[in-house]
Structures are given as structure tokens and as C-alpha cells.
Design a protein around this motif. Sequence first.
Motif, mmCIF file in Angstrom:
data_model
loop_
_atom_site.group_PDB
_atom_site.id
_atom_site.type_symbol
_atom_site.label_atom_id
_atom_site.label_comp_id
_atom_site.label_asym_id
_atom_site.label_seq_id
_atom_site.Cartn_x
_atom_site.Cartn_y
_atom_site.Cartn_z
ATOM 1 N N LEU A 62 0.834 -1.205 0.000
ATOM 2 C CA LEU A 62 0.000 0.000 0.000
ATOM 3 C C LEU A 62 0.870 1.257 0.000
ATOM 4 C CD1 LEU A 62 -2.976 -0.753 2.444
ATOM 5 C CD2 LEU A 62 -2.880 -0.960 -0.038
ATOM 6 N N SER A 63 1.940 1.235 0.762
ATOM 7 C CA SER A 63 2.837 2.384 0.809
ATOM 8 C C SER A 63 3.450 2.656 -0.560
ATOM 9 C CB SER A 63 3.944 2.133 1.839
ATOM 10 O OG SER A 63 4.848 3.216 1.881
ATOM 11 N N ALA A 64 3.871 1.590 -1.258
ATOM 12 C CA ALA A 64 4.443 1.748 -2.593
ATOM 13 C C ALA A 64 3.399 2.261 -3.575
ATOM 14 C CB ALA A 64 5.021 0.425 -3.069
ATOM 15 N N LEU A 65 2.166 1.769 -3.456
ATOM 16 C CA LEU A 65 1.102 2.220 -4.353
ATOM 17 C C LEU A 65 0.793 3.701 -4.151
ATOM 18 C CD1 LEU A 65 -1.407 -0.785 -4.245
ATOM 19 C CD2 LEU A 65 -0.029 -0.028 -6.194
ATOM 20 N N TYR A 66 0.873 4.154 -2.907
ATOM 21 C CA TYR A 66 0.638 5.579 -2.634
ATOM 22 C C TYR A 66 1.687 6.439 -3.333
ATOM 23 C CZ TYR A 66 -0.099 9.930 -0.044
ATOM 24 O OH TYR A 66 -0.335 11.250 0.295
ATOM 25 N N GLY A 67 2.947 6.060 -3.190
ATOM 26 C CA GLY A 67 4.012 6.837 -3.823
ATOM 27 C C GLY A 67 3.966 6.779 -5.332
ATOM 28 N N LEU A 68 3.684 5.591 -5.879
ATOM 29 C CA LEU A 68 3.662 5.443 -7.336
ATOM 30 C C LEU A 68 2.492 6.201 -7.958
ATOM 31 C CD1 LEU A 68 4.943 4.129 -9.792
ATOM 32 C CD2 LEU A 68 3.466 2.129 -9.407
ATOM 33 N N SER A 69 1.313 6.093 -7.358
ATOM 34 C CA SER A 69 0.157 6.801 -7.921
ATOM 35 C C SER A 69 0.338 8.306 -7.807
ATOM 36 C CB SER A 69 -1.136 6.360 -7.214
ATOM 37 O OG SER A 69 -1.065 6.599 -5.819
ATOM 38 N N SER A 70 0.983 8.766 -6.726
ATOM 39 C CA SER A 70 1.262 10.196 -6.583
ATOM 40 C C SER A 70 2.180 10.685 -7.696
ATOM 41 C CB SER A 70 1.888 10.465 -5.216
ATOM 42 O OG SER A 70 2.259 11.818 -5.089
ATOM 43 N N ALA A 71 3.219 9.901 -7.997
ATOM 44 C CA ALA A 71 4.158 10.302 -9.050
ATOM 45 C C ALA A 71 3.499 10.284 -10.419
ATOM 46 C CB ALA A 71 5.373 9.371 -9.032
#
Length: 433
Positions: A62-71
Motif C-alpha cells: 500500500l505504501s508503494a502504491l501511494y508513492g507510485l500513484s502520486s508520481a
Amino acid sequence: MSLTAPPAPAPRITYGAVLGSPYVARLLGGTLVGRLPNGMAPVAIVLWVTSSGGSIAFGGLLSALYGLSSALAQPVKGRLMDRHGQTAVHLPAAVLNSALLVSLPLAGPYGGPGLATAIVVAAGLTTPALEAGLRALWPSVLPDHRLRHAALALDTGTQGLLYIAGPLLVAALASAYNPSVALAVTAGLGLTGTAVVAIAPPSRLWRPTPSTQSHATTAHRLASPGLLLLFVSLAGVGFAIGAMNVWAVAMARQHEQELLSGILPAAFSTGSFLGGLLYGRRRWRGTATDRLIGGGTFFLAGWLPLVALPGPYAAIAAVAVPGVFLTVVVACVYVTTDSLTPAGRTSEAYAWLILSIGAGQSVGTALAGRLAEQPLTTAALPAAGAAFALVVLLAARRRLGPTGCLNRRGRHAARPEAGTRRPDPGHPHFQPF
């Protein structure tokens, strides 16, 4: 013999003069507070998942998905800002992002992993594009190019503080209360900081320079070879940072010192902060392209000692060195991006820049995670990313200079090096240094 007195030297630029300029402290401070969720949310999400009975693996996902979707959403928000202004994009994004973060704890009892994933992805997609917006504001806020040079270095250098203060604040809140409170504070800080920036007159009144080109031509110009190569090189920089974060965890496990997983990235960020302060205090000879390649060279050199597998104390000192030169690279990249970008598209170009670093960071993190059991390989990955970035910059050097881009009328033309345009006081994106 001439009796004319030599011109007096220009007064020394100080950070007090920069921060004392109208709106600078407000915009810089508001952006830092508004971007604190970038350093807080990933940690708060992992802590919330584990405290709710979930696995660390799911929390990390979930943490990785947050950063990736933000980028991934950055270029879209940059394009919207170039069309509709900053306030119209910043405020709705901040409200949605904050509401989604606050609602995440409800996903456990009522929606399970599926709903939690959807909320996290949506929250990432709605993070305000404050970094790209601030970079677009500097030319209009600080007409003096020397002040702008210092402000850009200060802006770039202080970003490292987000990833020192953010995780520490989340850990303190989660320990004193619970991760849900940490998520709520994260949401509140993001909304507050964004509002401080978005309602400030420079942001509220900002509009990009209108382009005289057709839409098709402008779109082609934004995807010029020089810009594409510049963004590809930044993916290598991001790769180095992402790999470094995993290497820090591997070092902590190897030496059985859990604090190393936080101290090593903090040392890197501290180096970046100090590098920004040093870089912005003086004027540098040569073009922005020369400084960019020089900074990239030292950025690579700074990672090489890790291949010797240093002990904890030596490693802490070693990672601060590439951090110092990261600020030089990023500051010069923004100047060069501005010189290669057509009128009316600067926010979008800055957003693509941020996406490039974020995408490279994700790849570096993923690859280093797969190779974490091989100490030498993991330690060499940051240098590999930096070497890739430098090779691409060297290959792109001629395209980043006077003949590497199109002028405002769409023709190739001789012009000053990137970052040294001819004076045009009426141009809000003029970058003369």
C-alpha cells in the motif's frame, strides 16, 4: 588614463535577503508543510496496516502504491495548472487527499483490503503538485536572478528535511496515540500547508506565459529530445535513491542495529540540505549544463565507497557526500528544464521531472529488494543508478546547450546555454543564471 571608477561588486546574497523577500517565506514554508505527507503517509500507512492485524508485506504494498500513484498523477496536475492556474488545482486536490487519508481507518472494519487499496491509490492520485507549482512561481516572485538562484537551492535542499521530520513525527504520534491519529495529523498538515500556498497572491494570480504555437506543435516541443534525455537521466538519480533506502535496511539487519535503517537515509538527506545551503550562497562559473554534469560526476563518485562495504559509522559519513551533490544536480535540472520548455508548459514539464525521479526510485527499491541478500550487489546499485544518469547526461550534453532545443517560434536558433537566456524582464520564466 581613465579615471572612471570600476563598477562596485554586486552585494552578497544571503538567505536572510531571500526569505525576507515578499511571499518567499510563506510559499516555501507552506510548501514544506503541505508536502510533509510525502514523508509521513507511507510510514503511517504501514503502521496502520500492521496495527490492524495486516502483514508488513501488505502495508509495504500500500505504501508503494501511494508513492507510485502520486508520481504518475504529477504531469496531469501540472498540465491542469498550466491551463487553469494553481489555486483551482491545489485546493480540490488537497481536500480530496486529506479526506481519503482520514477515511482510511474505516476501510478495515467496512471494506477490507480491497477498499483500503482503492483509498490509498485515490489518495496518491490526489496529492497536490506543490513542488512543481513552487518552481513555476519563483521567476515571478523573485525577479532578481541571484535571489532566485539562492531560493531554488534552498528549496531543493530543504526537501530532505521532509524525509527526516515526517517519519519521526509519524512514529511519535503512533507511539503516543495510534496510527489513525498519525493519518489524521498527516491529512491536516497537508491541507493546511496547501491552503497557505494556494491562497497566497502569487499562487492565486499566477498564469503561465501563453504560447503562440498551435497545440500540436507545443505538444511536440515538450517531448523534445533534450527534455526526454534529461528525464531519463533523472530516472537514474531516483534509482540510486531508491536502492539506497533498501541498502540501509540491509545494513541495519547485517549489523543488527535497527536505527541504521533510518539514520542512513537521514544522513543522505542532511547532506542534501547542507549542499543546498552551500550551493545557493555563491555564484558559480560556467553554464547550468556544465554544473549539471559536474554535479552528476561527483554524485556518482560519492556512491563508490559503498562498494567497499564500510562499517556503520563510515557508511553514515559516506552517504552524506552524494546527498550534497544531489541538490546541485536537481537545481541545475530545473534550470535546464525551464530553458528547454515551451511557454505555457512549465508546470507540466516540472511534473514530468518529478515523475521521472519517482519512477526511478520505485524501480531501484524493487530491484534492491530482490537482491537484498547479496550485500555487494546491493551496495553497488546506487552507484549503478548514478552512473546511468551521468552517461545519459553526457550523451545529451549538446542537446542541453544552445542548439539542443527550439526557440519560442519553433525554429532552431543559437541562444545562450541552458540557464543563461538573454534578458527579458517581461518573461515570467526567465532564468539568467
